[in-house]
Design an enzyme around this catalytic site. Structure first.
Site, short mmCIF file in Angstrom:
data_model
loop_
_atom_site.label_atom_id
_atom_site.label_comp_id
_atom_site.label_asym_id
_atom_site.label_seq_id
_atom_site.Cartn_x
_atom_site.Cartn_y
_atom_site.Cartn_z
N HIS A 21 -15.95 16.20 -7.93
CA HIS A 21 -14.80 15.58 -8.61
C HIS A 21 -15.13 15.25 -10.06
CE1 HIS A 21 -12.69 14.30 -4.66
NE2 HIS A 21 -12.06 15.33 -5.20
N HIS A 75 -10.87 23.48 -8.23
CA HIS A 75 -11.43 22.46 -7.35
C HIS A 75 -12.60 23.03 -6.53
CE1 HIS A 75 -11.67 19.05 -4.67
NE2 HIS A 75 -11.51 19.86 -3.63
N LYS A 79 -3.01 12.95 4.72
CA LYS A 79 -2.97 12.35 3.38
C LYS A 79 -1.92 13.07 2.55
CE LYS A 79 -7.72 10.71 2.77
NZ LYS A 79 -8.93 10.85 1.93
N GLU A 94 -10.45 6.74 7.04
CA GLU A 94 -11.67 6.87 6.25
C GLU A 94 -12.53 5.61 6.22
OE1 GLU A 94 -10.91 9.08 2.70
OE2 GLU A 94 -13.00 9.10 2.12
N HIS A 107 -18.20 16.56 -2.92
CA HIS A 107 -17.05 16.10 -3.70
C HIS A 107 -17.38 14.98 -4.68
CE1 HIS A 107 -14.85 18.70 -1.07
NE2 HIS A 107 -13.70 18.41 -1.65
N ASN A 145 -16.33 14.41 2.33
CA ASN A 145 -16.54 14.35 0.88
C ASN A 145 -17.83 15.02 0.44
OD1 ASN A 145 -14.21 12.99 0.08
ND2 ASN A 145 -15.06 11.04 0.76
N ARG A 179 11.85 5.40 4.53
CA ARG A 179 10.60 4.89 5.11
C ARG A 179 9.95 5.88 6.07
NH1 ARG A 179 13.67 0.26 5.67
NH2 ARG A 179 13.29 -1.26 4.02
N LYS A 237 -11.83 19.51 11.02
CA LYS A 237 -11.19 18.42 10.28
C LYS A 237 -10.38 17.54 11.23
CE LYS A 237 -8.77 16.92 6.20
NZ LYS A 237 -8.07 17.20 4.94
N ARG A 271 -15.07 9.94 8.39
CA ARG A 271 -14.28 10.81 7.53
C ARG A 271 -14.94 11.04 6.16
NH1 ARG A 271 -7.65 10.98 7.24
NH2 ARG A 271 -7.54 12.75 5.84
N GLU A 276 -14.59 25.09 0.61
CA GLU A 276 -14.32 24.05 1.62
C GLU A 276 -14.77 24.50 3.01
OE1 GLU A 276 -13.28 21.09 0.70
OE2 GLU A 276 -12.25 21.41 -1.21
N1 LIG Z 1 -3.84 16.00 1.14
C1 LIG Z 1 -5.07 16.42 1.24
O1 LIG Z 1 -5.79 16.06 2.17
C2 LIG Z 1 -5.59 17.38 0.23
C3 LIG Z 1 -6.82 18.01 0.44
C4 LIG Z 1 -7.25 18.93 -0.51
C5 LIG Z 1 -6.47 19.22 -1.61
N2 LIG Z 1 -5.28 18.59 -1.78
C6 LIG Z 1 -4.42 18.89 -2.94
O2 LIG Z 1 -4.03 20.25 -2.86
C7 LIG Z 1 -3.71 20.71 -4.17
C8 LIG Z 1 -4.28 22.09 -4.37
O3 LIG Z 1 -3.74 22.96 -3.41
P1 LIG Z 1 -3.80 24.54 -3.58
O4 LIG Z 1 -5.17 24.94 -3.94
O5 LIG Z 1 -3.17 25.10 -2.38
O6 LIG Z 1 -2.97 24.78 -4.91
P2 LIG Z 1 -1.43 25.12 -5.20
O7 LIG Z 1 -0.54 24.52 -4.23
O8 LIG Z 1 -1.24 24.77 -6.63
O9 LIG Z 1 -1.40 26.70 -5.06
C9 LIG Z 1 -2.17 27.50 -5.92
C10 LIG Z 1 -1.34 28.61 -6.54
O10 LIG Z 1 -1.12 29.63 -5.57
C11 LIG Z 1 0.25 29.95 -5.48
N3 LIG Z 1 0.48 30.36 -4.10
C12 LIG Z 1 0.56 29.58 -3.01
N4 LIG Z 1 0.65 30.31 -1.91
C13 LIG Z 1 0.65 31.60 -2.30
C14 LIG Z 1 0.71 32.83 -1.61
N5 LIG Z 1 0.74 32.89 -0.27
N6 LIG Z 1 0.71 33.97 -2.35
C15 LIG Z 1 0.62 33.92 -3.69
N7 LIG Z 1 0.55 32.79 -4.39
C16 LIG Z 1 0.55 31.64 -3.70
C17 LIG Z 1 0.96 28.72 -5.93
O11 LIG Z 1 2.23 29.04 -6.44
C18 LIG Z 1 0.04 28.18 -7.01
O12 LIG Z 1 0.30 28.83 -8.22
C19 LIG Z 1 -4.26 19.66 -5.14
O13 LIG Z 1 -3.18 18.95 -5.70
C20 LIG Z 1 -5.10 18.76 -4.26
O14 LIG Z 1 -5.11 17.43 -4.72
C21 LIG Z 1 -4.84 17.69 -0.88
ZN LIG Z 2 -11.90 19.52 -1.58
#
Ligand SMILES: NC(=O)c1ccc[n+]([C@@H]2O[C@H](COP(=O)([O-])OP(=O)(O)OC[C@H]3O[C@@H](n4cnc5c(N)ncnc54)[C@H](O)[C@@H]3O)[C@@H](O)[C@H]2O)c1
Ligand SMILES: [Zn+2]
Length: 369
Positions: A261, A273, A152, A246, A257, A254, A130, A236, A250, A194
């Protein structure tokens, strides 16, 4: 003993004062070397499960291990890189690792990777027993400016993004901007969408900084990246502190987005993205302009910056009807009208408001070739 030329004073702190769960984000090149000390001070137990992806760990795992040293009881898990890893099945395997390593209520999960690792590891931390301590060490620009802040966490289910999740604030976030030197260029450019978003909705001076220093930022200047991450986190953090769940404010996060999206979903992997969000911001600015809210110069200024970053101005081969269908399936649709966050000038957003379908279609048509 390795002496580093960088000093701890390059590392800056952003405080996130969420009531009852306040925490700090440590930002700067070389911050990773401070991780062990920070964790020793802020965690109740030495039991750690570090979750990373194989690519990140190959590049930077040794530095993380060195920073933690031998003062913790640490287990390391690597998941395959990529969005498909953000699944209930992965979470299940990670629960087994938590059990095997004996992560108790006082233990902590350390997410070392991009947004995929952060969302997945965060979800496991939110649900194991939990909820256990979560430490975010984001390694992509997107994760440093966006996904590691706000609490999130979640995983995908049957191809539906973030369908299962929770709000779970971390104990601490540490963003070392020197980790970004190995990031693929496309990831860096996409994440800057972003940052442009933060500029458009909340901060003219951040927007100006991007305009002025874009070349150095794209070249990976660590001091500038650190400044951008810091400013983005401040924006943020301020927004999510005022509106953690939200209910209102918040929503402005978006911006870009709503269309973004829908375009991203219809493009089925061909657009990142950030690329889709860039298109979405162009669309939202065009709607804002058509409603007489946004001056043409401000719209052009946003679009010019997106152009310079190398983010697309149009998407090829996406059928407009398909994107509109995705848009209508969006959870923000009320009374059949889609709601958009609009901007009134660079640095200022308005809450989401319904926009008539004719206007939406016109804005979208200009983005699809
Ligand atoms: N929780 C939230 O508020 C929130 C907000 C925005 C996005 N997200 C989520 O985040 C995800 C996308 O995140 P992302 O864009 O970081 O993608 P990711 O985590 O898939 O990373 C992108 C690629 O870069 C590589 N990588 C990471 N760090 C590296 C580094 N320092 N050097 C070389 N390669 C590296 C990873 O192995 C991967 O192949 C999505 O699933 C999205 O839904 C969440
Ligand atoms: Zn985004």
């Amino acid at each position: 003993l390795i002496r580093r030329s960088r000093s701890a004073s390059d590392i800056k702190r952003v405080h996130v004062p969420i009531p009852g769960r306040a925490y700090s984000i440590w930002i700067g090149p070389g911050a990773l070397e401070q991780l062990g000390d920070l964790l020793e001070r802020s965690l109740p137990s030495p039991d750690l499960l570090v979750i990373s992806d194989a690519r990140v760990f190959r590049h930077h795992g040794a530095r993380l291990r060195r920073s933690l040293g031998s003062r913790f009881r640490t287990a390391y898990v690597q998941v395959p890189p990529g969005e498909r890893t953000k699944s209930v099945e992965s979470a299940r395997r990670l629960y087994e690792r938590c059990a095997a390593h004996g992560i108790g209520r006082d233990g902590a999960i350390v997410a070392f990777g991009g947004g995929v690792v952060g969302d997945l590891a965060g979800y496991v931390a939110a649900t194991w027993l939990r909820g256990v301590n979560l430490v975010m060490v984001p390694t992509t620009l997107l994760a440093q400016v966006d996904s590691s802040v706000g609490g999130k966490v979640g995983v995908n289910l049957d191809g539906l993004k973030n369908l299962v999740g929770a709000f779970h604030q971390p104990r601490l976030v540490l963003s070392d901007t020197s980790l970004l030197s190995t990031l693929p260029r496309r990831e860096l450019r996409s994440a800057l969408a972003e940052v442009v978003k933060y500029g458009m909705i909340a901060d003219l001076s951040l927007f100006r900084l991007l305009e002025r220093e874009l070349d150095a930022i794209l070249a990976g200047d660590p001091a500038l990246l650190s400044r951008i991450v810091r400013t983005s986190c401040r924006i943020k953090a301020r927004i999510v502190t005022e509106d953690e769940r939200e209910a209102g404010l918040r929503q402005i996060l978006n911006y870009g987005h709503t269309l973004g999206h829908a375009i991203e979903a219809e493009a089925a992997g061909r657009l990142s993205h950030g690329e889709a969000v860039a298109l979405g911001m162009r669309g939202a600015a065009s709607i804002s302009h058509s409603l007489g809210i946004l001056a043409p110069e401000d719209r052009a200024r946003q679009d010019r910056l997106l152009d310079r970053i190398g983010l697309p101005a149009a998407a090829e081969g996406l059928p407009i009807e398909g994107v509109l269908r995705k848009l209508k399936a969006d959870k923000k649709v009320r009374n059949r009208q889609v709601r958009f966050v609009l901007t009134s000038k660079v640095g200022s957003a308005r809450f989401a408001q319904p926009v008539d379908n004719v206007r939406v279609r016109r804005a979208l048509a200009a983005l699809l070739t």
